[in-house]
Scaffold this motif. Structure first.
Motif, PDB file in Angstrom:
ATOM      1  N   THR A 199       0.842  -1.191   0.000  1.00 41.80           N
ATOM      2  CA  THR A 199       0.000   0.000   0.000  1.00 41.80           C
ATOM      3  C   THR A 199       0.878   1.243   0.000  1.00 41.80           C
ATOM      4  N   SER A 200       0.250   2.408  -0.117  1.00 42.01           N
ATOM      5  CA  SER A 200       1.010   3.662  -0.078  1.00 42.01           C
ATOM      6  C   SER A 200       0.105   4.806   0.342  1.00 42.01           C
ATOM      7  N   GLN A 201       0.663   5.728   1.094  1.00 42.82           N
ATOM      8  CA  GLN A 201      -0.062   6.936   1.477  1.00 42.82           C
ATOM      9  C   GLN A 201      -0.310   7.841   0.287  1.00 42.82           C
ATOM     10  N   GLY A 202       0.439   7.649  -0.793  1.00 32.07           N
ATOM     11  CA  GLY A 202       0.281   8.485  -1.973  1.00 32.07           C
ATOM     12  C   GLY A 202      -0.711   7.950  -2.974  1.00 32.07           C
ATOM     13  N   CYS A 203      -1.361   6.840  -2.678  1.00 24.44           N
ATOM     14  CA  CYS A 203      -2.266   6.171  -3.612  1.00 24.44           C
ATOM     15  C   CYS A 203      -3.703   6.348  -3.149  1.00 24.44           C
ATOM     16  N   SER A 204      -4.509   7.051  -3.934  1.00 24.16           N
ATOM     17  CA  SER A 204      -5.888   7.334  -3.528  1.00 24.16           C
ATOM     18  C   SER A 204      -6.775   6.100  -3.575  1.00 24.16           C
ATOM     19  N   SER A 205      -6.319   5.031  -4.241  1.00 22.25           N
ATOM     20  CA  SER A 205      -7.089   3.791  -4.290  1.00 22.25           C
ATOM     21  C   SER A 205      -6.807   2.882  -3.110  1.00 22.25           C
ATOM     22  N   CYS A 206      -5.841   3.236  -2.284  1.00 22.94           N
ATOM     23  CA  CYS A 206      -5.394   2.335  -1.216  1.00 22.94           C
ATOM     24  C   CYS A 206      -6.234   2.364   0.067  1.00 22.94           C
ATOM     25  N   PRO A 207      -6.831   3.479   0.485  1.00 23.49           N
ATOM     26  CA  PRO A 207      -7.552   3.470   1.758  1.00 23.49           C
ATOM     27  C   PRO A 207      -8.604   2.370   1.908  1.00 23.49           C
ATOM     28  N   PRO A 208      -9.391   2.015   0.870  1.00 26.33           N
ATOM     29  CA  PRO A 208     -10.317   0.893   1.063  1.00 26.33           C
ATOM     30  C   PRO A 208      -9.603  -0.417   1.383  1.00 26.33           C
ATOM     31  N   ALA A 209      -8.429  -0.616   0.783  1.00 32.60           N
ATOM     32  CA  ALA A 209      -7.655  -1.822   1.074  1.00 32.60           C
ATOM     33  C   ALA A 209      -7.087  -1.782   2.489  1.00 32.60           C
ATOM     34  N   ASP A 210      -6.676  -0.604   2.930  1.00 34.55           N
ATOM     35  CA  ASP A 210      -6.188  -0.464   4.306  1.00 34.55           C
ATOM     36  C   ASP A 210      -7.297  -0.793   5.303  1.00 34.55           C
ATOM     37  N   MET A 211      -8.523  -0.369   4.987  1.00 33.75           N
ATOM     38  CA  MET A 211      -9.661  -0.670   5.847  1.00 33.75           C
ATOM     39  C   MET A 211      -9.967  -2.163   5.842  1.00 33.75           C
ATOM     40  N   LEU A 212      -9.858  -2.799   4.673  1.00 29.07           N
ATOM     41  CA  LEU A 212     -10.080  -4.235   4.591  1.00 29.07           C
ATOM     42  C   LEU A 212      -9.035  -4.984   5.402  1.00 29.07           C
ATOM     43  N   ALA A 213      -7.792  -4.534   5.353  1.00 24.79           N
ATOM     44  CA  ALA A 213      -6.739  -5.169   6.148  1.00 24.79           C
ATOM     45  C   ALA A 213      -7.083  -5.137   7.628  1.00 24.79           C
ATOM     46  N   SER A 214      -7.637  -4.010   8.078  1.00 23.24           N
ATOM     47  CA  SER A 214      -8.023  -3.895   9.488  1.00 23.24           C
ATOM     48  C   SER A 214      -9.101  -4.910   9.846  1.00 23.24           C
ATOM     49  N   ARG A 215     -10.066  -5.112   8.953  1.00 20.12           N
ATOM     50  CA  ARG A 215     -11.118  -6.092   9.227  1.00 20.12           C
ATOM     51  C   ARG A 215     -10.579  -7.515   9.201  1.00 20.12           C
ATOM     52  N   LEU A 216      -9.753  -7.817   8.211  1.00 20.14           N
ATOM     53  CA  LEU A 216      -9.205  -9.169   8.104  1.00 20.14           C
ATOM     54  C   LEU A 216      -8.338  -9.516   9.315  1.00 20.14           C
ATOM     55  N   ALA A 217      -7.668  -8.515   9.869  1.00 18.12           N
ATOM     56  CA  ALA A 217      -6.759  -8.763  10.995  1.00 18.12           C
ATOM     57  C   ALA A 217      -7.499  -9.234  12.238  1.00 18.12           C
ATOM     58  N   LYS A 218      -8.804  -9.055  12.278  1.00 19.04           N
ATOM     59  CA  LYS A 218      -9.594  -9.516  13.419  1.00 19.04           C
ATOM     60  C   LYS A 218      -9.833 -11.027  13.382  1.00 19.04           C
ATOM     61  N   ASP A 219      -9.518 -11.658  12.265  1.00 18.00           N
ATOM     62  CA  ASP A 219      -9.670 -13.103  12.099  1.00 18.00           C
ATOM     63  C   ASP A 219      -8.399 -13.787  12.593  1.00 18.00           C
ATOM     64  N   SER A 220      -8.503 -14.588  13.635  1.00 19.92           N
ATOM     65  CA  SER A 220      -7.319 -15.231  14.221  1.00 19.92           C
ATOM     66  C   SER A 220      -6.683 -16.254  13.291  1.00 19.92           C
ATOM     67  N   ALA A 221      -7.401 -16.656  12.240  1.00 22.58           N
ATOM     68  CA  ALA A 221      -6.843 -17.601  11.277  1.00 22.58           C
ATOM     69  C   ALA A 221      -5.947 -16.904  10.260  1.00 22.58           C
ATOM     70  N   LEU A 222      -5.876 -15.572  10.333  1.00 21.33           N
ATOM     71  CA  LEU A 222      -5.067 -14.794   9.402  1.00 21.33           C
ATOM     72  C   LEU A 222      -4.014 -13.996  10.159  1.00 21.33           C
ATOM     73  N   LEU A 223      -2.876 -13.798   9.519  1.00 20.85           N
ATOM     74  CA  LEU A 223      -1.874 -12.855  10.000  1.00 20.85           C
ATOM     75  C   LEU A 223      -1.722 -11.802   8.908  1.00 20.85           C
ATOM     76  N   VAL A 224      -2.298 -10.636   9.150  1.00 21.57           N
ATOM     77  CA  VAL A 224      -2.285  -9.556   8.166  1.00 21.57           C
ATOM     78  C   VAL A 224      -1.090  -8.656   8.440  1.00 21.57           C
ATOM     79  N   ILE A 225      -0.349  -8.348   7.392  1.00 23.78           N
ATOM     80  CA  ILE A 225       0.853  -7.523   7.505  1.00 23.78           C
ATOM     81  C   ILE A 225       0.772  -6.418   6.458  1.00 23.78           C
ATOM     82  N   SER A 226       0.915  -5.167   6.878  1.00 29.63           N
ATOM     83  CA  SER A 226       0.924  -4.034   5.946  1.00 29.63           C
ATOM     84  C   SER A 226       2.359  -3.680   5.592  1.00 29.63           C
TER      85      SER A 226
END
Length: 270
Positions: free
Chosen positions: A66-93
């Protein structure tokens, strides 16, 4: 949203990512694009310790580029936050650097993240390429980072109970012993990742200028701990190893050489 063609050195891999990524809908209904900006150049008893077993499969590792300079990235950053709540996943940004020249230098970006994404892209697997946002699952296939359905499909395919068992124990002095057990005929590198569970950044310029962005499990540092050869391996981590500035989580990653398949992972319970 503008698209900028990568130079020849990454054109082939970028083309694969570009062609596979068009305007997409994130799970929250917000529109999201893939964007390719200009690339930059370039459990047992051991003495006085008791190791608790960690039965079951390894978590599936989902890496978000991801990147702070990419306007398409915030939805993906939000999805990462949701996925990280699943203990079966290890989400890394893993914020990348190649957007930095376009008006805003990403405050969390690391060149190592950019190199890793390029190495993944060079393997030509499904969803490969040098673009943001991108999620790569267990070091294999990738997809546009805001497409939750595609990501969850990759996660289902990646689930594997045959990887090594990773056990940890924290001694009274703060040292942590990591034990990796299993049988395999392949070699794999073992890394310690220091993560920041939550970061908030006020972006001053660029495509996200004026926005406040949130990130989950951002890599602050990573260190090679050696190689696992398919037999039992033990590594001791000192309290200093687990005191990286800005980090409040640590993870062990077991990955085949050359940014290959991730065969084992564990978030340390410390």
């Amino acid at each position: 949203m503008r698209y900028i063609i990568l130079p020849a050195m990454v054109a082939a891999t970028a083309f694969a990512g570009f062609m596979g990524a068009q305007i997409a809908q994130s799970s929250s209904g917000a529109s999201a694009q893939v964007t390719t900006p200009a690339a930059s150049n370039g459990a047992k008893n051991f003495g006085d310790e008791t190791v608790s077993p960690n039965p079951g499969s390894n978590p599936v590792v989902v890496e978000l580029f991801t990147s702070q300079g990419c306007s398409s990235c915030p939805p993906a950053d939000m999805l990462a936050s949701r996925l990280a709540k699943d203990s079966a996943l290890l989400v890394i940004s893993r914020p990348v650097t190649y957007w930095d020249r376009l008006g805003w230098k990403d405050t969390l970006a690391r060149e190592d993240n950019t190199r890793l994404q390029r190495t993944y892209a060079s393997k030509g697997k499904a969803g490969s390429g040098v673009y943001t946002p991108q999620m790569v699952v267990n070091g294999g296939g990738g997809a546009v980072g805001s497409r939750e359905g595609d990501i969850r499909s990759l996660v289902r395919l990646a689930k594997n109970d045959t990887g090594p068992v990773i056990e940890t124990n924290r001694a009274d002095n703060g040292d942590v012993t990591v034990t990796i057990k299993g049988k395999s005929r392949y070699m794999a590198g073992v890394s310690l990742l220091a993560l920041s569970s939550s970061e908030t950044v006020q972006v001053g310029r660029g495509e996200n200028g004026g926005r406040k962005l949130h990130y989950t499990n951002v890599v602050k540092s990573e260190r090679n701990l050696g190689s696992w050869d398919g037999t039992s391996m033990r590594v001791k981590l000192s309290s200093t190893d687990l005191s990286v500035a800005g980090a409040d989580k640590y993870a062990i990653i077991v990955q085949r050489p050359g940014a290959g398949t991730i065969v084992g992972a564990k978030l340390l319970d410390i």
